[in-house]
Write a protein that holds these residues in place. Structure first.
Motif, PDB file in Angstrom:
ATOM      1  N   GLY A 145       0.927  -1.138   0.068  1.00 14.26           N
ATOM      2  CA  GLY A 145       0.023   0.376  -0.220  1.00 14.26           C
ATOM      3  C   GLY A 145       1.166   1.033  -0.066  1.00 14.26           C
ATOM      4  O   GLY A 145       1.961   1.231  -0.025  1.00 14.26           O
ATOM      5  N   ARG A 146      -0.117   2.224  -0.347  1.00 15.12           N
ATOM      6  CA  ARG A 146       0.809   4.182  -0.390  1.00 15.12           C
ATOM      7  C   ARG A 146       0.267   4.553   0.635  1.00 15.12           C
ATOM      8  O   ARG A 146      -0.965   5.179   0.355  1.00 15.12           O
ATOM      9  CB  ARG A 146       1.304   4.097  -1.481  1.00 15.12           C
ATOM     10  N   ARG A 147       0.880   5.467   1.806  1.00 15.54           N
ATOM     11  CA  ARG A 147      -0.476   6.520   2.174  1.00 15.54           C
ATOM     12  C   ARG A 147      -0.047   7.711   1.464  1.00 15.54           C
ATOM     13  O   ARG A 147       1.287   8.154   0.580  1.00 15.54           O
ATOM     14  CB  ARG A 147       0.899   6.342   3.687  1.00 15.54           C
ATOM     15  N   LYS A 148      -0.293   8.789   2.582  1.00 10.71           N
ATOM     16  CA  LYS A 148      -0.689   9.965   1.757  1.00 10.71           C
ATOM     17  C   LYS A 148       0.667  10.941   1.673  1.00 10.71           C
ATOM     18  O   LYS A 148       0.709  11.185   0.284  1.00 10.71           O
ATOM     19  CB  LYS A 148      -1.265  11.014   2.666  1.00 10.71           C
ATOM     20  N   ASP A 149       1.617  10.090   1.911  1.00  9.86           N
ATOM     21  CA  ASP A 149       2.887  10.791   2.394  1.00  9.86           C
ATOM     22  C   ASP A 149       3.878  10.126   1.528  1.00  9.86           C
ATOM     23  O   ASP A 149       5.016  10.273   1.654  1.00  9.86           O
ATOM     24  CB  ASP A 149       3.376  10.485   3.598  1.00  9.86           C
ATOM     25  N   GLY A 150       3.895   9.419   0.616  1.00  8.63           N
ATOM     26  CA  GLY A 150       4.797   8.694  -0.088  1.00  8.63           C
ATOM     27  C   GLY A 150       5.384   7.077   0.216  1.00  8.63           C
ATOM     28  O   GLY A 150       5.841   6.294  -0.626  1.00  8.63           O
ATOM     29  N   SER A 151       5.049   6.917   1.726  1.00 10.32           N
ATOM     30  CA  SER A 151       5.525   5.902   1.844  1.00 10.32           C
ATOM     31  C   SER A 151       4.471   4.884   1.996  1.00 10.32           C
ATOM     32  O   SER A 151       3.726   4.466   1.930  1.00 10.32           O
ATOM     33  CB  SER A 151       5.558   6.080   3.888  1.00 10.32           C
ATOM     34  N   GLU A 152       6.074   3.594   1.786  1.00  7.48           N
ATOM     35  CA  GLU A 152       4.748   2.334   0.681  1.00  7.48           C
ATOM     36  C   GLU A 152       5.083   1.521   2.449  1.00  7.48           C
ATOM     37  O   GLU A 152       5.987   1.660   3.061  1.00  7.48           O
ATOM     38  CB  GLU A 152       5.537   1.704  -0.408  1.00  7.48           C
ATOM     39  N   PHE A 153       3.883   0.424   2.648  1.00  6.20           N
ATOM     40  CA  PHE A 153       3.744  -0.566   3.174  1.00  6.20           C
ATOM     41  C   PHE A 153       2.859  -2.143   3.143  1.00  6.20           C
ATOM     42  O   PHE A 153       2.765  -2.390   2.151  1.00  6.20           O
ATOM     43  CB  PHE A 153       3.219  -0.272   4.868  1.00  6.20           C
ATOM     44  N   PRO A 154       4.094  -3.246   3.196  1.00  5.22           N
ATOM     45  CA  PRO A 154       3.467  -4.250   2.663  1.00  5.22           C
ATOM     46  C   PRO A 154       2.092  -4.714   3.519  1.00  5.22           C
ATOM     47  O   PRO A 154       1.863  -4.322   4.816  1.00  5.22           O
ATOM     48  CB  PRO A 154       3.613  -5.602   3.708  1.00  5.22           C
ATOM     49  N   VAL A 155       0.635  -4.954   2.929  1.00  2.00           N
ATOM     50  CA  VAL A 155      -0.201  -4.636   3.440  1.00  2.00           C
ATOM     51  C   VAL A 155      -0.762  -7.160   2.778  1.00  2.00           C
ATOM     52  O   VAL A 155      -0.839  -7.413   1.740  1.00  2.00           O
ATOM     53  CB  VAL A 155      -1.243  -3.951   2.214  1.00  2.00           C
ATOM     54  N   GLU A 156      -2.133  -6.711   3.636  1.00  5.57           N
ATOM     55  CA  GLU A 156      -2.789  -8.494   3.239  1.00  5.57           C
ATOM     56  C   GLU A 156      -3.739  -7.337   2.836  1.00  5.57           C
ATOM     57  O   GLU A 156      -4.820  -6.575   3.908  1.00  5.57           O
ATOM     58  CB  GLU A 156      -2.625  -9.272   4.017  1.00  5.57           C
ATOM     59  N   VAL A 157      -4.452  -8.095   1.879  1.00  2.00           N
ATOM     60  CA  VAL A 157      -5.651  -8.034   1.224  1.00  2.00           C
ATOM     61  C   VAL A 157      -6.622  -8.729   0.856  1.00  2.00           C
ATOM     62  O   VAL A 157      -6.594  -9.885   0.250  1.00  2.00           O
ATOM     63  CB  VAL A 157      -5.856  -6.849  -0.173  1.00  2.00           C
ATOM     64  N   SER A 158      -8.164  -8.871   1.524  1.00  2.00           N
ATOM     65  CA  SER A 158      -9.085 -10.021   1.278  1.00  2.00           C
ATOM     66  C   SER A 158     -10.486  -8.913   0.191  1.00  2.00           C
ATOM     67  O   SER A 158     -10.631  -7.781   0.800  1.00  2.00           O
ATOM     68  CB  SER A 158     -10.211  -9.984   1.751  1.00  2.00           C
ATOM     69  N   LEU A 159     -10.931  -8.905  -0.984  1.00  4.47           N
ATOM     70  CA  LEU A 159     -11.864  -9.388  -1.802  1.00  4.47           C
ATOM     71  C   LEU A 159     -13.199  -8.941  -1.856  1.00  4.47           C
ATOM     72  O   LEU A 159     -13.205 -11.077  -1.342  1.00  4.47           O
ATOM     73  CB  LEU A 159     -11.351  -8.656  -3.013  1.00  4.47           C
ATOM     74  N   ASN A 160     -14.353  -8.508  -1.566  1.00  4.12           N
ATOM     75  CA  ASN A 160     -15.525  -9.862  -1.711  1.00  4.12           C
ATOM     76  C   ASN A 160     -16.708  -9.024  -2.101  1.00  4.12           C
ATOM     77  O   ASN A 160     -16.935  -7.527  -1.631  1.00  4.12           O
ATOM     78  CB  ASN A 160     -16.536  -9.397  -0.177  1.00  4.12           C
ATOM     79  N   PRO A 161     -16.549  -9.109  -3.303  1.00  2.00           N
ATOM     80  CA  PRO A 161     -18.138  -8.383  -4.148  1.00  2.00           C
ATOM     81  C   PRO A 161     -19.096  -8.633  -4.240  1.00  2.00           C
ATOM     82  O   PRO A 161     -19.943 -10.057  -3.822  1.00  2.00           O
ATOM     83  CB  PRO A 161     -18.052  -9.426  -6.053  1.00  2.00           C
ATOM     84  N   VAL A 162     -20.251  -7.878  -3.076  1.00  2.00           N
ATOM     85  CA  VAL A 162     -21.150  -7.287  -3.053  1.00  2.00           C
ATOM     86  C   VAL A 162     -22.205  -6.810  -3.794  1.00  2.00           C
ATOM     87  O   VAL A 162     -22.440  -5.722  -3.969  1.00  2.00           O
ATOM     88  CB  VAL A 162     -21.188  -6.142  -1.135  1.00  2.00           C
ATOM     89  N   PRO A 163     -23.137  -7.766  -4.883  1.00  5.54           N
ATOM     90  CA  PRO A 163     -24.146  -7.017  -5.913  1.00  5.54           C
ATOM     91  C   PRO A 163     -24.932  -6.252  -4.842  1.00  5.54           C
ATOM     92  O   PRO A 163     -25.970  -6.643  -3.219  1.00  5.54           O
ATOM     93  CB  PRO A 163     -24.200  -7.789  -5.813  1.00  5.54           C
ATOM     94  N   THR A 164     -25.593  -4.945  -5.139  1.00  5.20           N
ATOM     95  CA  THR A 164     -26.447  -3.854  -4.415  1.00  5.20           C
ATOM     96  C   THR A 164     -27.601  -3.609  -5.898  1.00  5.20           C
ATOM     97  O   THR A 164     -27.118  -3.443  -6.342  1.00  5.20           O
ATOM     98  CB  THR A 164     -25.187  -2.376  -3.581  1.00  5.20           C
ATOM     99  N   GLY A 165     -28.263  -2.216  -4.756  1.00  2.77           N
ATOM    100  CA  GLY A 165     -29.513  -1.754  -6.251  1.00  2.77           C
ATOM    101  C   GLY A 165     -28.729  -0.867  -6.358  1.00  2.77           C
ATOM    102  O   GLY A 165     -29.127  -0.282  -8.038  1.00  2.77           O
ATOM    103  N   LEU A 166     -27.420  -0.781  -6.396  1.00  2.76           N
ATOM    104  CA  LEU A 166     -26.425   0.429  -7.669  1.00  2.76           C
ATOM    105  C   LEU A 166     -25.634  -0.058  -7.364  1.00  2.76           C
ATOM    106  O   LEU A 166     -24.994   0.509  -8.859  1.00  2.76           O
ATOM    107  CB  LEU A 166     -26.482   1.665  -6.203  1.00  2.76           C
ATOM    108  N   GLY A 167     -25.789  -1.546  -8.005  1.00  2.50           N
ATOM    109  CA  GLY A 167     -24.622  -2.000  -8.476  1.00  2.50           C
ATOM    110  C   GLY A 167     -23.945  -2.688  -8.076  1.00  2.50           C
ATOM    111  O   GLY A 167     -23.520  -2.798  -6.336  1.00  2.50           O
ATOM    112  N   LEU A 168     -22.131  -3.481  -8.366  1.00  3.95           N
ATOM    113  CA  LEU A 168     -21.495  -4.499  -8.068  1.00  3.95           C
ATOM    114  C   LEU A 168     -20.504  -3.539  -7.343  1.00  3.95           C
ATOM    115  O   LEU A 168     -20.072  -2.976  -7.993  1.00  3.95           O
ATOM    116  CB  LEU A 168     -20.802  -5.672  -8.918  1.00  3.95           C
ATOM    117  N   ARG A 169     -20.797  -3.396  -5.889  1.00  6.39           N
ATOM    118  CA  ARG A 169     -19.573  -2.567  -4.819  1.00  6.39           C
ATOM    119  C   ARG A 169     -18.734  -4.012  -4.556  1.00  6.39           C
ATOM    120  O   ARG A 169     -19.106  -5.146  -4.418  1.00  6.39           O
ATOM    121  CB  ARG A 169     -20.611  -2.620  -3.848  1.00  6.39           C
TER     122      ARG A 169
END
Length: 492
Positions: free
Chosen positions: A83-107
């Motif tokens: 990931g990248r912070r606002k100050d430009g520094s980077e750091f390792p991250v773990e990310v999980s992704l979960n697609p959720v259908p809504t009335g406004l479309g896929l989130r």
């Protein structure tokens, strides 16, 4: 909606919700704190804002592929993500992704976790493991660790090299019993019973921690010393050192020492015969009344007698030393009155002391000085060596004092104290070694350097000990300690 928002804010991870185009539509407080952006700055921005610039192009492609086959993807550590912070520094991250259908479309709900500390700890653990692996690997001796169940968990290349061809493949996870059985089976034994007995002894020695490391002689001539220790967690640490060459060297030294002892003994016996002849004929010349010697001749014959007598004592010392080293020295033990022995030794040495200008003194002994049970002649021999050194290394006009006293440990100490040149500290560790002669800086001194070595061995044979204290220029005190008669045991 309010309830959902509270759930979102209560989440321990940073949560970023984006639409199908990758535009951020919602974040929680953890996301603001993690990336350093405010909620207003994040809403409406692309998710690539939170990714290092060098990875953004590839991320757009990955995002498109995900949206084409959207499905839940849990956090995983196989692929390094940053990931990248606002100050430009980077750091390792773990990310999980979960697609959720809504009335406004896929989130897409992305939960993000900063794993900087975990990666640091993992790197430190990996470095420690690598250091341990290298430390184990560089050992010349075979090294192995077995867990509490007897399974191999760690070993080095030297341990692997000891294994027979029947133990191919990985060793980790194999039991100590299997390894011992395969290893011993590779050696030849005269019978299966002998092989089984050897294997049982070998296995028992590995499992039992004791103060003495066992040595195993395999039938192929190899010799191994096995060291084993148990950790607090009951793991067994085994070190196996190949001592084949060492044992061969020790055996060679043992044979050489035995040959030296035999040579010294034979040489001493051979020298005694002509010496006795020289002493005998020189004595006859001195006592011949038919053709008496002139004064000058008598003086020369007297030198012959004194030289032969000195050489005879040296030969006797060499013979005694060789007999002790070969285990053939016999003692004649009896009740010994130390006052009498001290007086006789002083009387014997007084002529030599007079010629050297050193006065000999006998310190008064306590009335309750106990006798000892030892070899009378050997006690006198030790004291003569001490006294002779006091004379040889004494100063003209100096003195040497003989004495005896009871110590507080049931012992009697006989001592010879002089005010001679003393012994420099660098000689202290060698003073009782054969053929070592301190004080040579004074010039040529009679002797070959075995008197003190012989004295130490004679004392040990009589269940006693010798010692000294001295400093350069401050004289020396040598002593012999023996057990008092009331506590003494006959020396065999």
């Amino acid at each position: 909606m309010a309830l959902s928002w509270r759930f979102l804010e209560a989440a321990p991870d940073a949560v970023v919700i984006s639409d199908s185009e990758g535009t951020i539509v919602e974040v929680n407080g953890q996301a603001e704190r993690l990336y350093g952006y405010s909620r207003d700055e994040l809403l409406g921005s692309k998710v690539e804002l939170l990714i290092p610039e060098r990875l953004r192009g590839a991320h757009v492609t990955h995002r498109g592929a995900f949206m084409s086959e959207a499905s839940f993807r849990p956090m995983e550590t196989k692929i390094p993500l940053y990931g990248r912070r606002k100050d430009g520094s980077e750091f390792p991250v773990e990310v999980s992704l979960n697609p959720v259908p809504t009335g406004l479309g896929l989130r897409v709900v992305a939960a993000m976790r900063d794993v900087s500390e975990r990666r640091r700890l993992e790197a430190a653990a990996h470095a420690a493991d690598e250091l341990m692996r290298q430390a184990v690997e560089i050992q010349e001796d075979a090294f192995a660790v077995f867990d509490r169940h007897g399974l191999l968990v760690l070993h080095n290349g030297a341990y692997r090299a000891l294994m027979p061809d029947s133990l191919k493949g990985p060793l980790k996870g194999r039991s100590i019993a299997e390894i011992v059985e395969r290893t011993t089976a590779a050696s030849s034994f005269e019978s299966e019973e002998a092989s089984a007995l050897f294997r049982a002894r070998y296995l028992e020695a590995l499992r039992t921690e004791s103060g003495t490391d066992p040595v195993f002689l395999f039938h192929d001539g190899r010799v191994f010393r096995v060291t084993r220790r148990c950790t607090q967690n009951s793991e067994l640490v085994v070190t196996i050192a190949d001592r084949t060459e060492d044992e061969r060297g020790v055996e060679a030294l043992r044979r050489a020492s035995a040959a030296k002892t035999e040579f010294l003994s034979a040489m001493s016996h051979e020298l005694r015969t002509p010496l006795h002849a020289i002493l005998g004929f020189a004595s006859l010349l001195m006592r011949d009344r038919r053709t008496p010697l002139a004064d000058r001749q008598r003086e020369m014959v007297q030198h012959i007698l004194e030289g032969c007598d000195h050489l005879m004592h040296l030969v006797d010392d060499v013979l005694d030393l060789s007999q002790i080293e070969s285990g053939r020295m016999m003692l004649s033990t009896e009740r010994v009155d130390l006052r009498v022995v001290l007086s006789e030794v002083v009387t014997t040495l007084r002529p030599d002391a007079l010629r050297a200008g050193v006065s000999l003194h006998l310190a008064p002994c306590a009335d309750d000085l106990p006798a000892v049970f030892a070899d009378r002649s050997r006690i006198a021999q030790v004291l003569k060596h001490f006294g002779s050194n006091a004379i040889k290394y004494g100063r003209p006009g100096g003195r040497a004092t003989f004495g005896a006293e009871r110590t507080g440990e049931g012992l009697v100490r006989l001592s010879v104290d002089d005010d001679g040149v003393g012994i420099a500290e660098e000689w202290h560790s060698q003073i009782f070694q054969p053929f070592q002669r301190a004080g040579q800086e004074m010039g040529p001194v009679e002797g070959i350097g075995i008197g003190l070595a012989l004295s130490q061995r004679l004392a040990s044979l009589m269940d006693g000990r010798v010692g000294f204290r001295s400093a350069a220029g401050e004289g020396a005190t040598f002593w012999l300690e023996l057990r008092a008669l009331e506590e003494a045991v006959p020396v065999r």
